[in-house]
Design a protein around this motif. Structure first.
Motif, PDB file in Angstrom:
ATOM      1  N   ILE A 129       0.849  -1.192   0.000  1.00  0.00           N
ATOM      2  CA  ILE A 129       0.000   0.000   0.000  1.00  0.00           C
ATOM      3  C   ILE A 129       0.883   1.240   0.000  1.00  0.00           C
ATOM      4  O   ILE A 129       2.010   1.217   0.512  1.00  0.00           O
ATOM      5  N   VAL A 130       0.371   2.326  -0.598  1.00  0.00           N
ATOM      6  CA  VAL A 130       1.088   3.604  -0.565  1.00  0.00           C
ATOM      7  C   VAL A 130       0.069   4.734  -0.576  1.00  0.00           C
ATOM      8  O   VAL A 130      -1.032   4.591  -1.111  1.00  0.00           O
ATOM      9  N   GLU A 131       0.454   5.837   0.055  1.00  0.00           N
ATOM     10  CA  GLU A 131      -0.386   7.030  -0.030  1.00  0.00           C
ATOM     11  C   GLU A 131       0.101   7.885  -1.192  1.00  0.00           C
ATOM     12  O   GLU A 131       1.283   8.218  -1.276  1.00  0.00           O
ATOM     13  N   LEU A 132      -0.811   8.230  -2.100  1.00  0.00           N
ATOM     14  CA  LEU A 132      -0.488   9.043  -3.267  1.00  0.00           C
ATOM     15  C   LEU A 132      -0.656  10.509  -2.911  1.00  0.00           C
ATOM     16  O   LEU A 132      -1.777  10.997  -2.769  1.00  0.00           O
ATOM     17  N   ASP A 133       0.467  11.213  -2.781  1.00  0.00           N
ATOM     18  CA  ASP A 133       0.444  12.628  -2.420  1.00  0.00           C
ATOM     19  C   ASP A 133       0.421  13.545  -3.635  1.00  0.00           C
ATOM     20  O   ASP A 133       0.025  14.712  -3.533  1.00  0.00           O
ATOM     21  N   ALA A 134       0.871  13.049  -4.784  1.00  0.00           N
ATOM     22  CA  ALA A 134       0.936  13.893  -5.981  1.00  0.00           C
ATOM     23  C   ALA A 134      -0.431  14.446  -6.342  1.00  0.00           C
ATOM     24  O   ALA A 134      -0.544  15.560  -6.888  1.00  0.00           O
ATOM     25  N   SER A 135      -1.484  13.710  -6.021  1.00  0.00           N
ATOM     26  CA  SER A 135      -2.853  14.139  -6.327  1.00  0.00           C
ATOM     27  C   SER A 135      -3.292  15.324  -5.479  1.00  0.00           C
ATOM     28  O   SER A 135      -4.268  16.002  -5.812  1.00  0.00           O
ATOM     29  N   TYR A 136      -2.587  15.574  -4.380  1.00  0.00           N
ATOM     30  CA  TYR A 136      -2.879  16.734  -3.539  1.00  0.00           C
ATOM     31  C   TYR A 136      -2.479  18.020  -4.256  1.00  0.00           C
ATOM     32  O   TYR A 136      -3.129  19.056  -4.107  1.00  0.00           O
ATOM     33  N   TYR A 137      -1.438  17.947  -5.065  1.00  0.00           N
ATOM     34  CA  TYR A 137      -0.899  19.134  -5.727  1.00  0.00           C
ATOM     35  C   TYR A 137      -1.472  19.342  -7.122  1.00  0.00           C
ATOM     36  O   TYR A 137      -1.558  20.470  -7.599  1.00  0.00           O
ATOM     37  N   ALA A 138      -1.866  18.256  -7.786  1.00  0.00           N
ATOM     38  CA  ALA A 138      -2.390  18.384  -9.144  1.00  0.00           C
ATOM     39  C   ALA A 138      -3.180  17.134  -9.514  1.00  0.00           C
ATOM     40  O   ALA A 138      -2.841  16.024  -9.065  1.00  0.00           O
ATOM     41  N   VAL A 139      -4.202  17.309 -10.309  1.00  0.00           N
ATOM     42  CA  VAL A 139      -4.911  16.162 -10.868  1.00  0.00           C
ATOM     43  C   VAL A 139      -3.948  15.450 -11.812  1.00  0.00           C
ATOM     44  O   VAL A 139      -3.425  16.057 -12.751  1.00  0.00           O
ATOM     45  N   GLN A 140      -3.708  14.182 -11.573  1.00  0.00           N
ATOM     46  CA  GLN A 140      -2.718  13.445 -12.348  1.00  0.00           C
ATOM     47  C   GLN A 140      -3.293  12.984 -13.685  1.00  0.00           C
ATOM     48  O   GLN A 140      -4.436  12.531 -13.755  1.00  0.00           O
ATOM     49  N   PRO A 141      -2.499  13.086 -14.755  1.00  0.00           N
ATOM     50  CA  PRO A 141      -2.986  12.625 -16.061  1.00  0.00           C
ATOM     51  C   PRO A 141      -3.221  11.119 -16.058  1.00  0.00           C
ATOM     52  O   PRO A 141      -2.573  10.372 -15.309  1.00  0.00           O
ATOM     53  N   GLU A 142      -4.115  10.665 -16.904  1.00  0.00           N
ATOM     54  CA  GLU A 142      -4.474   9.254 -16.929  1.00  0.00           C
ATOM     55  C   GLU A 142      -3.263   8.374 -17.222  1.00  0.00           C
ATOM     56  O   GLU A 142      -3.155   7.259 -16.696  1.00  0.00           O
ATOM     57  N   ARG A 143      -2.320   8.861 -18.042  1.00  0.00           N
ATOM     58  CA  ARG A 143      -1.140   8.042 -18.365  1.00  0.00           C
ATOM     59  C   ARG A 143      -0.327   7.711 -17.105  1.00  0.00           C
ATOM     60  O   ARG A 143       0.220   6.615 -16.991  1.00  0.00           O
TER      61      ARG A 143
END
Length: 282
Positions: A35-49
């Motif tokens: 398991i991991v916590e995804l922090d990148a989504s806090y700063y920006a909506v991540q592209p589908e790729r």
């Protein structure tokens, strides 16, 4: 089942001593934790790729705890990222769909800021977000202690239960209004637990840049006694919940990975179905 992991996969050098290519960090991380916590989504909506790539690089039973965008919790202005709030919500929901569809979404983490106190307006806003994201598993984390005062704690937990969302159980410094107590209760069939460390000085220190704040706030190494005590709390949750998602967020000094590994040892957990560990041959 207890899933133990870390917040993010990029900053844990202790895991990557034998790693040749930095682009392989997530795959290598998936050889250690499920398991991991995804922090990148806090700063920006991540592209589908990006999302598709991360799904491909992780084991079949791997889970992501996805942190909601900062502009949806009041940490930033919506206008800096989208034309309006509903547009940003729709973009974020679209980002979540591949993870949800592949059964790799542990939950959406909605973490409110320290000034988000217990008021009618804030309760209404919570319900607004819950209604928009009701297709996904949700966990809510508070930072203001007014939600867990003696006269409000049971009301808060009942509200979360009735809304069908997880209460984020937090271990963090007890340093005034900008923190919450450790409340080892579940409000959903699954549970989320986040270990932030106990650095009271860093938690309350003022006049810092964002990077300095992150470097100091989560600088903490759990000792053996603390880990043993927290392990007992996790065992209590595990008797009541279907899944217990546990993430160590004390990353600043590089302690999170070691603490998480030790927690696995204390609980006698050995995960199967992880990625194969890469070996450095040259």
């Amino acid at each position: 089942m207890i899933y133990i992991g870390l917040t993010g996969w990029g900053d844990h050098d202790a895991l990557y001593a034998d790693l040749t290519h930095k682009k392989d960090k997530l795959y290598h991380y998936g050889a250690h934790f499920p398991i991991v916590e995804l922090d990148a989504s806090y700063y920006a909506v991540q592209p589908e790729r990006n999302i598709r790539k991360w799904i491909k690089e992780t084991p079949d039973n791997f889970k992501f705890i996805v942190k909601i965008h900062q502009a949806l919790t009041g940490h930033a202005s919506v206008e800096d990222f989208a034309d309006n709030r509903e547009q940003l919500i729709n973009q974020f929901k679209a980002m979540l769909q591949p993870l949800h569809g592949s059964n790799k979404l542990g939950c959406l983490l909605i973490q409110f800021p320290p000034w988000f106190d217990c008021t009618t307006a804030h309760i209404n806003y919570m319900m607004y977000l819950i209604n928009h994201f009701k297709a996904f598993p949700i966990s809510i984390e508070f930072r203001h202690d007014s939600w867990f005062t003696d006269d409000m704690k049971e009301h808060t937990l009942t509200f979360l239960y009735e809304q069908g969302v997880m209460h984020s159980v937090c271990d963090e410094p007890q340093a005034g209004h900008g923190c919450i107590p450790f409340v080892n209760r579940i409000t959903h069939q699954d549970a989320l637990v986040r270990f932030h460390g106990r650095n009271a000085f860093g938690w309350t220190k003022k006049d810092m840049t964002d990077q300095e704040w992150r470097d100091i706030r989560y600088l903490y190494d759990y000792n053996e006694h603390e880990l043993q005590s927290l392990a007992k709390e996790l065992q209590i949750l595990n008797k009541k919940a279907r899944n217990v998602y546990v993430v160590f967020n004390n990353n600043s000094g590089g302690h999170a990975a070691g603490n998480a590994k030790r927690m696995c040892e204390i609980l006698n957990i050995e995960y199967s179905g992880l990625n194969f560990k890469q070996l450095k041959l040259f």
